[in-house]
Scaffold this motif. Sequence first.
Motif, PDB file in Angstrom:
ATOM      1  N   SER A 203      -2.526  -8.769  -5.267  1.00  0.00           N
ATOM      2  CA  SER A 203      -1.408  -8.176  -5.974  1.00  0.00           C
ATOM      3  C   SER A 203      -0.892  -9.176  -6.991  1.00  0.00           C
TER       4      SER A 203
ATOM      5  N   SER B 232       5.906 -13.276  -3.420  1.00  0.00           N
ATOM      6  CA  SER B 232       6.357 -11.885  -3.427  1.00  0.00           C
ATOM      7  C   SER B 232       5.404 -11.035  -4.253  1.00  0.00           C
ATOM      8  N   SER B 233       5.127  -9.858  -3.767  1.00  0.00           N
ATOM      9  CA  SER B 233       4.159  -9.040  -4.470  1.00  0.00           C
ATOM     10  C   SER B 233       4.874  -8.084  -5.413  1.00  0.00           C
ATOM     11  N   SER B 234       4.162  -7.688  -6.466  1.00  0.00           N
ATOM     12  CA  SER B 234       4.769  -6.877  -7.521  1.00  0.00           C
ATOM     13  C   SER B 234       4.459  -5.403  -7.343  1.00  0.00           C
ATOM     14  N   GLY B 235       3.474  -5.095  -6.511  1.00  0.00           N
ATOM     15  CA  GLY B 235       3.071  -3.717  -6.364  1.00  0.00           C
ATOM     16  C   GLY B 235       1.941  -3.337  -7.307  1.00  0.00           C
TER      17      GLY B 235
ATOM     18  N   SER C  60       7.224  -6.392   1.647  1.00  0.00           N
ATOM     19  CA  SER C  60       7.911  -5.466   0.732  1.00  0.00           C
ATOM     20  C   SER C  60       7.323  -4.066   0.866  1.00  0.00           C
TER      21      SER C  60
ATOM     22  N   LEU D 170       4.896  -2.991  -0.855  1.00  0.00           N
ATOM     23  CA  LEU D 170       4.369  -2.558  -2.152  1.00  0.00           C
ATOM     24  C   LEU D 170       2.844  -2.490  -2.164  1.00  0.00           C
ATOM     25  N   THR D 171       2.218  -3.482  -1.542  1.00  0.00           N
ATOM     26  CA  THR D 171       0.756  -3.490  -1.480  1.00  0.00           C
ATOM     27  C   THR D 171       0.255  -2.260  -0.723  1.00  0.00           C
TER      28      THR D 171
ATOM     29  N   SER E 253       1.859   0.539  -0.139  1.00  0.00           N
ATOM     30  CA  SER E 253       2.197   1.765  -0.853  1.00  0.00           C
ATOM     31  C   SER E 253       1.111   2.100  -1.875  1.00  0.00           C
ATOM     32  N   TRP E 254       0.655   1.077  -2.585  1.00  0.00           N
ATOM     33  CA  TRP E 254      -0.417   1.262  -3.566  1.00  0.00           C
ATOM     34  C   TRP E 254      -1.719   1.661  -2.864  1.00  0.00           C
TER      35      TRP E 254
ATOM     36  N   VAL F 220      10.900   0.494   1.308  1.00  0.00           N
ATOM     37  CA  VAL F 220       9.877   1.274   0.621  1.00  0.00           C
ATOM     38  C   VAL F 220       9.480   2.447   1.506  1.00  0.00           C
TER      39      VAL F 220
END
Length: 189
Positions: free
Chosen positions: A79, A85-88, A114, A116-117, A119-120, A147
Motif C-alpha cells: 500500500s 500508515s496505509s493510504s488505501g 486502518s 484500508l488495505t 477494504s481495497w 472503516v
Amino acid sequence: MYDGDIASVLVTEQQIRDKTAELAELVARDYARDVAGPGPGPGSDLLLVGVLKGAVMFMTDFARALPLPVQLEFMAVSSYGSATSSSGVVRILKDLDRDIAGRHVLIVEDIIDSGLTLSWLMKNLESRRPASLQVCTLLRKPDAVKVDVPVKYVGFDIPNEFVVGYGLDYAERYRDLPYIGTLDPSVYA
Ligand code: XMP
Ligand code: MG
C-alpha cells in the motif's frame, strides 16, 4: 531470542493456539454445508487467501486446525503511504494463481489496522465473482471499526500499539517469534 527487544507479551503462544482452534471450529461449522454439498470436489473446497508476508504463520496453523479440506492461495500487496500508515491505494505485487469465480473464499489476515488495505482487497476479490467472500483476522486494532469492512472472524481485539511476532515484523525482523509482543522503544531509537 531478541533479548531486551520485546517490552511485553500481548498474546501468548498458548492463547494463539487456543484461539486458532476456536476460530477453526467456527469456520468449519459455517462452511461445512457449502464445501461438502452435492458433488464435492476440488472446485468446492474452501479457498484460503493469505496476505503475504504477515499472515503466513496464522494461515498455516489455521489451515491445519481446520477440519475441512482447504486450498491455499497467497497474494502480496503493497500500500502506498508511509511505513506506519496505509493510504488505501494498493498495488498487487503477487496475484492469485487461479480464478476464484464460484469459489468460497476466506481471506486470512494477520492484523487489521486502518482497514484500508482490506477494504481495497475485498473490492478487488469481490469483482472476481466468488461464491462467497469473508475475512478471518487474528488481530484487530481499534481504528479498524472506523472503516466499513465486514470482518466475520476476529481472534483478538488489541490496543493501538505496534506489535510484532507470529508473522508480524519491524523492518522484517521478529516474524519468527511464536507470540505477539510490543517492541521496546529502544528498538526504534
Ligand atoms: P491497514 O491499516 O490497511 O493495514 O489495515 C494493515 C497492515 O498494516 C500492517 N500493520 C502492522 N504490522 N505490526 C506490524 O508488524 C503492527 O502493529 C501493524 N499494524 C498494521 C500489516 O502489514 C497489516 O497487514
Ligand atoms: Mg508489515
